[in-house]
Motif scaffolding. Sequence first.
Motif, PDB file in Angstrom:
ATOM      1  N   UNK A 152      66.905  98.536 149.022  1.00  0.00           N
ATOM      2  CA  UNK A 152      65.656  98.969 148.399  1.00  0.00           C
ATOM      3  C   UNK A 152      65.880 100.177 147.511  1.00  0.00           C
ATOM      4  N   UNK A 153      66.628 101.111 148.039  1.00  0.00           N
ATOM      5  CA  UNK A 153      66.893 102.339 147.302  1.00  0.00           C
ATOM      6  C   UNK A 153      67.687 102.036 146.025  1.00  0.00           C
ATOM      7  N   UNK A 154      68.709 101.218 146.187  1.00  0.00           N
ATOM      8  CA  UNK A 154      69.537 100.862 145.030  1.00  0.00           C
ATOM      9  C   UNK A 154      68.688 100.172 143.961  1.00  0.00           C
ATOM     10  N   UNK A 155      67.839  99.257 144.409  1.00  0.00           N
ATOM     11  CA  UNK A 155      67.045  98.456 143.481  1.00  0.00           C
ATOM     12  C   UNK A 155      66.031  99.306 142.714  1.00  0.00           C
ATOM     13  N   UNK A 156      65.389 100.234 143.420  1.00  0.00           N
ATOM     14  CA  UNK A 156      64.279 100.969 142.797  1.00  0.00           C
ATOM     15  C   UNK A 156      64.664 102.326 142.257  1.00  0.00           C
ATOM     16  N   UNK A 157      65.781 102.878 142.728  1.00  0.00           N
ATOM     17  CA  UNK A 157      66.056 104.276 142.398  1.00  0.00           C
ATOM     18  C   UNK A 157      67.413 104.517 141.740  1.00  0.00           C
ATOM     19  N   UNK A 158      68.136 103.457 141.355  1.00  0.00           N
ATOM     20  CA  UNK A 158      69.421 103.689 140.694  1.00  0.00           C
ATOM     21  C   UNK A 158      69.466 102.941 139.362  1.00  0.00           C
ATOM     22  N   UNK A 159      70.438 103.329 138.553  1.00  0.00           N
ATOM     23  CA  UNK A 159      70.638 102.640 137.272  1.00  0.00           C
ATOM     24  C   UNK A 159      70.970 101.182 137.524  1.00  0.00           C
ATOM     25  N   UNK A 160      71.836 100.965 138.525  1.00  0.00           N
ATOM     26  CA  UNK A 160      72.256  99.604 138.833  1.00  0.00           C
ATOM     27  C   UNK A 160      71.038  98.730 139.141  1.00  0.00           C
ATOM     28  N   UNK A 161      70.089  99.287 139.905  1.00  0.00           N
ATOM     29  CA  UNK A 161      68.879  98.539 140.242  1.00  0.00           C
ATOM     30  C   UNK A 161      68.118  98.132 138.992  1.00  0.00           C
ATOM     31  N   UNK A 162      68.012  99.076 138.066  1.00  0.00           N
ATOM     32  CA  UNK A 162      67.327  98.786 136.794  1.00  0.00           C
ATOM     33  C   UNK A 162      68.040  97.647 136.058  1.00  0.00           C
ATOM     34  N   UNK A 163      69.366  97.663 136.112  1.00  0.00           N
ATOM     35  CA  UNK A 163      70.162  96.625 135.435  1.00  0.00           C
ATOM     36  C   UNK A 163      69.963  95.279 136.099  1.00  0.00           C
ATOM     37  N   UNK A 164      69.796  95.285 137.443  1.00  0.00           N
ATOM     38  CA  UNK A 164      69.592  94.026 138.161  1.00  0.00           C
ATOM     39  C   UNK A 164      68.297  93.364 137.684  1.00  0.00           C
ATOM     40  N   UNK A 165      67.218  94.139 137.652  1.00  0.00           N
ATOM     41  CA  UNK A 165      65.939  93.604 137.174  1.00  0.00           C
ATOM     42  C   UNK A 165      66.061  93.105 135.734  1.00  0.00           C
ATOM     43  N   UNK A 166      66.747  93.887 134.913  1.00  0.00           N
ATOM     44  CA  UNK A 166      66.856  93.560 133.492  1.00  0.00           C
ATOM     45  C   UNK A 166      67.690  92.292 133.278  1.00  0.00           C
ATOM     46  N   UNK A 167      68.827  92.207 133.963  1.00  0.00           N
ATOM     47  CA  UNK A 167      69.694  91.042 133.811  1.00  0.00           C
ATOM     48  C   UNK A 167      68.964  89.773 134.231  1.00  0.00           C
ATOM     49  N   UNK A 168      68.202  89.875 135.320  1.00  0.00           N
ATOM     50  CA  UNK A 168      67.457  88.719 135.792  1.00  0.00           C
ATOM     51  C   UNK A 168      66.268  88.403 134.898  1.00  0.00           C
ATOM     52  N   UNK A 235      64.084  84.712 138.532  1.00  0.00           N
ATOM     53  CA  UNK A 235      64.749  85.999 138.428  1.00  0.00           C
ATOM     54  C   UNK A 235      63.863  87.087 137.839  1.00  0.00           C
ATOM     55  N   UNK A 236      64.345  88.337 137.951  1.00  0.00           N
ATOM     56  CA  UNK A 236      63.643  89.445 137.318  1.00  0.00           C
ATOM     57  C   UNK A 236      62.547  90.081 138.138  1.00  0.00           C
ATOM     58  N   UNK A 237      62.254  89.524 139.297  1.00  0.00           N
ATOM     59  CA  UNK A 237      61.178  90.083 140.105  1.00  0.00           C
ATOM     60  C   UNK A 237      61.428  89.811 141.580  1.00  0.00           C
ATOM     61  N   UNK A 238      61.116  90.794 142.413  1.00  0.00           N
ATOM     62  CA  UNK A 238      61.282  90.635 143.858  1.00  0.00           C
ATOM     63  C   UNK A 238      61.591  91.974 144.491  1.00  0.00           C
ATOM     64  N   UNK A 239      61.755  91.976 145.808  1.00  0.00           N
ATOM     65  CA  UNK A 239      62.082  93.229 146.491  1.00  0.00           C
ATOM     66  C   UNK A 239      62.918  92.959 147.734  1.00  0.00           C
ATOM     67  N   UNK A 240      63.654  93.986 148.142  1.00  0.00           N
ATOM     68  CA  UNK A 240      64.503  93.869 149.327  1.00  0.00           C
ATOM     69  C   UNK A 240      63.640  93.853 150.579  1.00  0.00           C
ATOM     70  N   UNK A 241      62.619  94.714 150.596  1.00  0.00           N
ATOM     71  CA  UNK A 241      61.727  94.774 151.758  1.00  0.00           C
ATOM     72  C   UNK A 241      61.026  93.431 151.931  1.00  0.00           C
TER      73      UNK A 241
END
Lengths: 294, 277
Positions: A152-168, A235-241
């Motif tokens: 959750x933290x990685x997805x919402x609070x890191x650059x990598x998380x932003x890239x995951x959403x963007x790539x998807x 892709x592009x949407x979802x959450x770990x929780x």
Amino acid sequence: MANWLDVASTLGIMAVAVALLMIGGHFDLSAGVMTGTTALTVGVVAVELGQNIWVAIAAALVLALAIGFLNGWLVTRTGLPSFIITLGTFLMLQGLNLGLTKLFTGTVQVRGLADVPGYHSAELVLASTISVFGQPFRIAIVWWLLLTAVASWVLLRTRFGNWVFATGGDEVASRNVGVPARRTTIALFMTTAGAAWLVGSITAVRLTSVQANTGTGQELIYIVAAVIGGCLLTGGFGSAVGAALGALIFGMTQQGIVYLNWDADWFYFFLGAMLLLAVLTNQLVRRYAEAARR
Amino acid sequence: MTGATRAGRERGTTDSGAPLLELRGIGKDFGSVIALDGISTAVRAGEVTCVLGDNGAGKSTLIKVLAGVHRPTRGQLLLDGSPVEFGAPRDALDAGIATVYQDLAMIPLMAIWRNFFLGSEPTTGWGPFRRFDATTARDVTRRELAAMGIDIRDPDQPVGTLSGGERQSVAIARAVHFGARVLILDEPTSALGVKQAGVVLRYIAQARDRGLGVVFITHNPHHAHPVGDRFLLLNRGRSMGDFAKGELTREQLTEMMAGGDELTELAEELERPPGDG
């Protein structure tokens, strides 16, 4: 309660990793059978090759990450749907699991993990039971919660998380603004493989014997849990929780049917109905976000 | 027309100071297909260079050459008067050339502030705790959009909920914020209604007034003429001329864009037979 949490925990670990991958726009059909591959690797290296169990677990990790990398590399390199690429690795691993297990043990299972050196420390970390308010809980639940929090933290609070959403969301567009889409995709496949390694190690240590068909068929369950948890198939949407909750709902349904003395055959009917409902709901979310185009 | 071209080119090189970006005889082949040939023009700070052309004229190829997606087969790109080569889009970005693509390179399902910093996220913290500085990102997004005169209710809303014009302006504000000196806009007005297109033209003028060199790609002379300082006309990968603003009236521009004689012929053809309609 400990019982359905237990079902949800190993499923949840995988569902969270698969959710990240799905948000990044890909599927991994080899995720289920990979839990078997890693569990078998732990078994074969520890029992048949006589290594310390930690060495075996480390070997399994290296193998898992290599398979994950291969999946990611093939997908980014060929541009083919990950569905097809990982269907290939899924079938190959299924064959390898069976063939190599038979080659090493002469049977379709590896057994005797409880007697290898280092087993007790491994059991403590991966398969012990802790007592909270008099209720026994498997330690896998802790791993699941930990992984969900980190993801959750990685997805919402890191650059990598932003890239995951963007790539998807849109791979070409994200590459145009400088997102390393290829590396992100490969990292996601490796994360899924890493989760499969964790689940495989937990399974091997907990059961002390591993069947050659372990994990086969689970890959779709992970995807179902992630979708129930709100991941879009596109892709592009979802959450770990959400994925963790999806796994929880899954575990509750599975155990609930047993407690209610219903015929377990109905389980898949409910599962399918839940999936359909979840997909329709997710579709509404997407429409909302894309409605006011211009 | 050749005379006009030459006059335009000479003017381009005699103006004071080196242009931000200059193209000299740029050409690009894809195998045996010549997509672009002999394209020359200049982009100056505080000016808008319009690239006009019909579909298939080579506008997209030209953008991709400028943005570092394609390497030119022939010719030279000059940045501040010295030759440059871009191997990847990142090189062009680092040189201060930002491209706003037609599809906007924005992710509809992601929040405005996430899109705004996509690929260049600010971070805070250290080591394994290095994280996306969301507070800064939100604040900067709101501030930069306000500076462009865009009032966004909530930077957390998904980009997909914005109108086409609003999205264009977010993309332009993003490029300006990231230190773009040359801003390439790929058909920013083509999919918009009259009112929205006007809004976007105002943002283009605003970017120009902030001292950026703007490359405005369009097929609409009515959009190009009011904001343009230079006009490069393309047809089938070749330059039909590179004009300064004073050299062309809007009518001439429209006629050249429409293919002049072709349009007259078409009009005659469509009118026949007389009296039947």
